[in-house]
Design a protein around this motif. Structure first.
Motif, PDB file in Angstrom:
ATOM      1  N   LEU B  47      26.998  33.002  38.809  1.00 47.47           N
ATOM      2  CA  LEU B  47      27.928  32.482  39.819  1.00 47.47           C
ATOM      3  C   LEU B  47      28.118  33.464  40.975  1.00 47.47           C
ATOM      4  CD1 LEU B  47      30.944  31.264  37.615  1.00 47.47           C
ATOM      5  CD2 LEU B  47      29.110  29.840  38.580  1.00 47.47           C
ATOM      6  N   ILE B  48      28.421  34.699  40.609  1.00 46.14           N
ATOM      7  CA  ILE B  48      28.824  35.736  41.552  1.00 46.14           C
ATOM      8  C   ILE B  48      27.978  36.979  41.307  1.00 46.14           C
ATOM      9  CG2 ILE B  48      30.707  37.283  42.270  1.00 46.14           C
ATOM     10  CD1 ILE B  48      31.359  34.453  43.022  1.00 46.14           C
ATOM     11  N   TYR B  49      27.496  37.592  42.371  1.00 41.49           N
ATOM     12  CA  TYR B  49      26.802  38.865  42.231  1.00 41.49           C
ATOM     13  C   TYR B  49      27.474  39.907  43.114  1.00 41.49           C
ATOM     14  CZ  TYR B  49      24.404  37.715  46.636  1.00 41.49           C
ATOM     15  OH  TYR B  49      24.106  37.377  47.936  1.00 41.49           O
ATOM     16  N   ASP B  50      27.328  41.158  42.706  1.00 40.72           N
ATOM     17  CA  ASP B  50      27.916  42.282  43.428  1.00 40.72           C
ATOM     18  C   ASP B  50      29.376  42.025  43.783  1.00 40.72           C
ATOM     19  OD1 ASP B  50      24.866  43.384  45.100  1.00 40.72           O
ATOM     20  OD2 ASP B  50      25.495  43.384  43.010  1.00 40.72           O
ATOM     21  N   ALA B  51      30.108  41.633  42.785  1.00 40.83           N
ATOM     22  CA  ALA B  51      31.571  41.505  42.789  1.00 40.83           C
ATOM     23  C   ALA B  51      32.099  40.310  43.554  1.00 40.83           C
ATOM     24  CB  ALA B  51      32.235  42.780  43.301  1.00 40.83           C
ATOM     25  N   SER B  52      31.512  40.020  44.734  1.00 42.66           N
ATOM     26  CA  SER B  52      32.180  39.033  45.582  1.00 42.66           C
ATOM     27  C   SER B  52      31.249  38.050  46.269  1.00 42.66           C
ATOM     28  CB  SER B  52      33.004  39.760  46.645  1.00 42.66           C
ATOM     29  OG  SER B  52      32.166  40.555  47.463  1.00 42.66           O
ATOM     30  N   ASN B  53      29.983  38.081  45.945  1.00 45.01           N
ATOM     31  CA  ASN B  53      29.018  37.211  46.625  1.00 45.01           C
ATOM     32  C   ASN B  53      28.642  36.025  45.751  1.00 45.01           C
ATOM     33  OD1 ASN B  53      28.195  38.981  49.101  1.00 45.01           O
ATOM     34  ND2 ASN B  53      28.121  40.346  47.345  1.00 45.01           N
ATOM     35  N   ARG B  54      28.794  34.827  46.300  1.00 41.74           N
ATOM     36  CA  ARG B  54      28.415  33.644  45.531  1.00 41.74           C
ATOM     37  C   ARG B  54      26.889  33.507  45.491  1.00 41.74           C
ATOM     38  NH1 ARG B  54      32.869  31.741  48.042  1.00 41.74           N
ATOM     39  NH2 ARG B  54      31.648  30.973  49.825  1.00 41.74           N
ATOM     40  N   ALA B  55      26.377  33.171  44.337  1.00 44.12           N
ATOM     41  CA  ALA B  55      24.948  32.884  44.192  1.00 44.12           C
ATOM     42  C   ALA B  55      24.643  31.565  44.899  1.00 44.12           C
ATOM     43  CB  ALA B  55      24.574  32.814  42.715  1.00 44.12           C
ATOM     44  N   PRO B  56      23.380  31.335  45.254  1.00 44.17           N
ATOM     45  CA  PRO B  56      23.027  30.082  45.937  1.00 44.17           C
ATOM     46  C   PRO B  56      23.488  28.855  45.176  1.00 44.17           C
ATOM     47  CG  PRO B  56      21.194  31.608  45.984  1.00 44.17           C
ATOM     48  CD  PRO B  56      22.231  32.233  45.110  1.00 44.17           C
ATOM     49  N   GLY B  57      24.105  27.924  45.919  1.00 47.58           N
ATOM     50  CA  GLY B  57      24.503  26.648  45.331  1.00 47.58           C
ATOM     51  C   GLY B  57      25.851  26.666  44.624  1.00 47.58           C
ATOM     52  N   ILE B  58      26.517  27.802  44.609  1.00 43.38           N
ATOM     53  CA  ILE B  58      27.812  27.886  43.913  1.00 43.38           C
ATOM     54  C   ILE B  58      28.926  27.458  44.877  1.00 43.38           C
ATOM     55  CG2 ILE B  58      29.433  29.403  42.727  1.00 43.38           C
ATOM     56  CD1 ILE B  58      26.732  28.799  41.249  1.00 43.38           C
ATOM     57  N   PRO B  59      29.795  26.562  44.427  1.00 39.70           N
ATOM     58  CA  PRO B  59      30.854  26.051  45.311  1.00 39.70           C
ATOM     59  C   PRO B  59      31.826  27.131  45.767  1.00 39.70           C
ATOM     60  CG  PRO B  59      30.619  24.666  43.350  1.00 39.70           C
ATOM     61  CD  PRO B  59      29.790  25.870  43.120  1.00 39.70           C
ATOM     62  N   ALA B  60      32.425  26.884  46.917  1.00 43.98           N
ATOM     63  CA  ALA B  60      33.322  27.866  47.538  1.00 43.98           C
ATOM     64  C   ALA B  60      34.613  28.074  46.751  1.00 43.98           C
ATOM     65  CB  ALA B  60      33.641  27.441  48.966  1.00 43.98           C
ATOM     66  N   ARG B  61      34.935  27.181  45.816  1.00 44.43           N
ATOM     67  CA  ARG B  61      36.160  27.384  45.025  1.00 44.43           C
ATOM     68  C   ARG B  61      36.047  28.580  44.069  1.00 44.43           C
ATOM     69  NH1 ARG B  61      33.760  22.779  42.919  1.00 44.43           N
ATOM     70  NH2 ARG B  61      33.216  22.835  40.677  1.00 44.43           N
ATOM     71  N   PHE B  62      34.821  29.067  43.861  1.00 46.65           N
ATOM     72  CA  PHE B  62      34.606  30.260  43.049  1.00 46.65           C
ATOM     73  C   PHE B  62      34.592  31.486  43.971  1.00 46.65           C
ATOM     74  CE2 PHE B  62      33.637  28.508  38.926  1.00 46.65           C
ATOM     75  CZ  PHE B  62      33.169  27.217  39.208  1.00 46.65           C
ATOM     76  N   SER B  63      35.408  32.475  43.643  1.00 40.09           N
ATOM     77  CA  SER B  63      35.384  33.705  44.408  1.00 40.09           C
ATOM     78  C   SER B  63      35.570  34.889  43.481  1.00 40.09           C
ATOM     79  CB  SER B  63      36.454  33.695  45.494  1.00 40.09           C
ATOM     80  OG  SER B  63      37.751  33.650  44.911  1.00 40.09           O
ATOM     81  N   GLY B  64      35.015  36.009  43.887  1.00 38.29           N
ATOM     82  CA  GLY B  64      35.128  37.229  43.116  1.00 38.29           C
ATOM     83  C   GLY B  64      35.653  38.354  43.975  1.00 38.29           C
ATOM     84  N   SER B  65      36.312  39.296  43.309  1.00 35.04           N
ATOM     85  CA  SER B  65      36.830  40.453  44.024  1.00 35.04           C
ATOM     86  C   SER B  65      36.841  41.650  43.092  1.00 35.04           C
ATOM     87  CB  SER B  65      38.235  40.168  44.561  1.00 35.04           C
ATOM     88  OG  SER B  65      39.139  39.944  43.480  1.00 35.04           O
ATOM     89  N   GLY B  66      37.078  42.814  43.702  1.00 32.56           N
ATOM     90  CA  GLY B  66      37.205  44.027  42.911  1.00 32.56           C
ATOM     91  C   GLY B  66      36.114  45.027  43.188  1.00 32.56           C
ATOM     92  N   SER B  67      36.320  46.223  42.666  1.00 33.95           N
ATOM     93  CA  SER B  67      35.333  47.290  42.736  1.00 33.95           C
ATOM     94  C   SER B  67      35.768  48.386  41.787  1.00 33.95           C
ATOM     95  CB  SER B  67      35.175  47.836  44.156  1.00 33.95           C
ATOM     96  OG  SER B  67      36.367  48.469  44.562  1.00 33.95           O
ATOM     97  N   GLY B  68      34.828  49.258  41.451  1.00 31.51           N
ATOM     98  CA  GLY B  68      35.174  50.353  40.551  1.00 31.51           C
ATOM     99  C   GLY B  68      35.267  49.884  39.108  1.00 31.51           C
ATOM    100  N   THR B  69      36.472  49.721  38.617  1.00 40.95           N
ATOM    101  CA  THR B  69      36.653  49.332  37.218  1.00 40.95           C
ATOM    102  C   THR B  69      37.376  47.999  37.029  1.00 40.95           C
ATOM    103  OG1 THR B  69      38.718  50.569  37.032  1.00 40.95           O
ATOM    104  CG2 THR B  69      36.685  51.739  36.421  1.00 40.95           C
ATOM    105  N   ASP B  70      37.923  47.427  38.084  1.00 38.57           N
ATOM    106  CA  ASP B  70      38.711  46.206  37.937  1.00 38.57           C
ATOM    107  C   ASP B  70      38.186  45.082  38.820  1.00 38.57           C
ATOM    108  OD1 ASP B  70      41.208  48.463  37.492  1.00 38.57           O
ATOM    109  OD2 ASP B  70      40.992  46.816  36.068  1.00 38.57           O
ATOM    110  N   PHE B  71      37.887  43.970  38.184  1.00 30.50           N
ATOM    111  CA  PHE B  71      37.279  42.845  38.860  1.00 30.50           C
ATOM    112  C   PHE B  71      37.984  41.548  38.472  1.00 30.50           C
ATOM    113  CE2 PHE B  71      33.644  45.148  40.473  1.00 30.50           C
ATOM    114  CZ  PHE B  71      33.587  46.231  39.620  1.00 30.50           C
ATOM    115  N   THR B  72      37.937  40.590  39.403  1.00 33.36           N
ATOM    116  CA  THR B  72      38.589  39.303  39.185  1.00 33.36           C
ATOM    117  C   THR B  72      37.680  38.178  39.633  1.00 33.36           C
ATOM    118  OG1 THR B  72      40.785  40.269  39.523  1.00 33.36           O
ATOM    119  CG2 THR B  72      40.600  37.880  39.734  1.00 33.36           C
ATOM    120  N   LEU B  73      37.609  37.142  38.819  1.00 30.92           N
ATOM    121  CA  LEU B  73      36.976  35.884  39.206  1.00 30.92           C
ATOM    122  C   LEU B  73      38.097  34.859  39.360  1.00 30.92           C
ATOM    123  CD1 LEU B  73      34.425  34.047  39.589  1.00 30.92           C
ATOM    124  CD2 LEU B  73      34.614  33.539  37.137  1.00 30.92           C
TER     125      LEU B  73
END
Lengths: 122, 108
Positions: B47-73
């Protein structure tokens, strides 16, 4: 369309051996780095092995090192996992998976097979 | 080895609600973390690569955030097809590549 297809479900006795295979289509096989990931209900997803696009570099998880061996035949678009000294806790669904070797997301699996159930039991 | 801990194990929500899933790493993985969705009987899907980038074809309602040790989908508004298990995976320090234990998003 990229497709990865593993060999079918297998039952093997403890201490036995098995070779899993995975055939790729819809892409240039020798441009993908590949791996095996297994899944059990208790432990979720577990990466177990990697092979480079040329087959010259391999890596293994500690849980399988010395017992499993990964290889590939690019001429046959095939990936293999030789599994020896099998134990009950090797029972899992085994997925082959890949990424393009030049991908900027190298290490994340873009493509997956459907999985093959391996059951180790007497 | 980088250990990834996901929480909660199960999230019970209704369609239309917002889902917030967490993944914590035992050491910094920079931004090199991805998220997968898995439905019963299927392989995981990136779905998400490198913390916050949507993979091709993944809907915009999916988002990712974070860096270091803490991440959120985050899934902004759950659609019926979003009820599934979600895994995080790091690619910063490997071998071994490691996955989190998963979060099951179930219908309340």
């Amino acid at each position: 369309e990229v497709q990865l297809v593993e060999s079918g479900a297998v039952l093997v006795q403890p201490g036995g051996s098995l070779r899993l295979s995975c055939t790729g289509s819809g892409f240039v096989f020798n441009t993908h780095e590949m791996g095996w990931v297994r899944q059990t209900p208790g432990k979720g997803l577990e990466w177990i092995s990697f092979v480079s696009s040329t087959g010259t570099t391999t890596h293994y998880a500690a849980s399988v090192k010395g017992r499993f061996s990964i290889s590939r035949d690019n001429a046959q678009n095939s990936l293999f996992l030789q599994m020896n000294s099998l134990r009950a806790d090797d029972t899992a669904v085994y997925f082959c998976a890949s990424w393009y070797y030049g991908s900027h997301t190298r290490g994340l699996f873009d493509y997956w097979g459907q999985g093959a159930l391996v059951t180790v039991s007497s | 080895e980088v250990v990834l801990t996901q929480s909660p194990a199960t999230l019970s929500l209704s369609p239309g609600e917002r889902a917030t899933l967490s993944c914590r790493a035992s050491q910094s993985v920079g931004i090199y973390l991805g998220w997968y969705q898995q439905k019963p009987g299927q392989a995981p899907r990136l779905l998400i690569y490198d913390a916050s980038n949507r993979a091709p074809g993944i809907p915009a309602r999916f988002s990712g955030s974070g860096s270091g040790t803490d991440f959120t989908l985050t899934i902004s508004s759950l659609e019926p097809e979003d009820f599934a298990v979600y895994f995080c995976q790091q690619r910063s320090i490997w071998p071994p590549l490691t996955f989190g234990g998963g979060t099951n998003v179930e219908i309340k």
